[in-house]
Design an enzyme around this catalytic site. Structure first.
Site, short mmCIF file in Angstrom:
data_model
loop_
_atom_site.label_atom_id
_atom_site.label_comp_id
_atom_site.label_asym_id
_atom_site.label_seq_id
_atom_site.Cartn_x
_atom_site.Cartn_y
_atom_site.Cartn_z
N ASN A 9 67.42 28.94 23.43
CA ASN A 9 68.52 27.99 22.84
C ASN A 9 68.95 26.69 22.13
OD1 ASN A 9 66.80 26.43 24.19
ND2 ASN A 9 68.19 25.51 26.14
N CYS A 10 67.31 27.29 21.31
CA CYS A 10 67.09 26.33 19.59
C CYS A 10 68.44 26.64 19.16
CB CYS A 10 65.35 25.94 19.35
SG CYS A 10 66.06 25.52 18.14
#
Length: 111
Positions: A9-10
């Protein structure tokens, strides 16, 4: 072989993955949330880069660590680094054995 290490999710990881896919590069993504960094990976990364290059000292994770844990990490304590995988700069690449840190579009892959 291209390996991309980070957290799914970066934003930087998502950008790197889109960049790879747009260029048709095959790669393996290793998500630190599901596959923690192995000691041998960290040791290999530390052979090419100083620990201060691997660690994001502006991250929320870093700021939340105790001074003692920060010191352990900066001294290259593998177990301490493994215990906090979100402290790595991202993305972290292994491109045929060459470690590249923090670049969403590594020059090694440009044609």
């Amino acid at each position: 072989m291209i390996k991309l290490y980070g957290i799914a999710n970066c934003d930087k990881i998502r950008a790197a993955r889109r960049w790879l896919e747009a260029r048709g590069h095959a790669y393996e993504f290793i998500d630190f949330k599901t596959i923690p960094p192995q000691a041998e990976w960290i040791e290999a990364w530390l052979k090419q880069h100083d620990v201060t290059q691997l660690i994001n000292r502006r991250s929320t994770t870093w700021r939340q660590l105790t001074p003692e844990m920060r010191e352990r990490i900066l001294n290259g304590d593998i177990a301490a680094i493994q215990a906090h995988p979100t402290v790595f700069k991202r993305p972290l690449w292994d491109i045929n054995g060459i470690i590249v840190i923090g670049d969403t579009q590594p020059k090694l892959l440009e044609s």
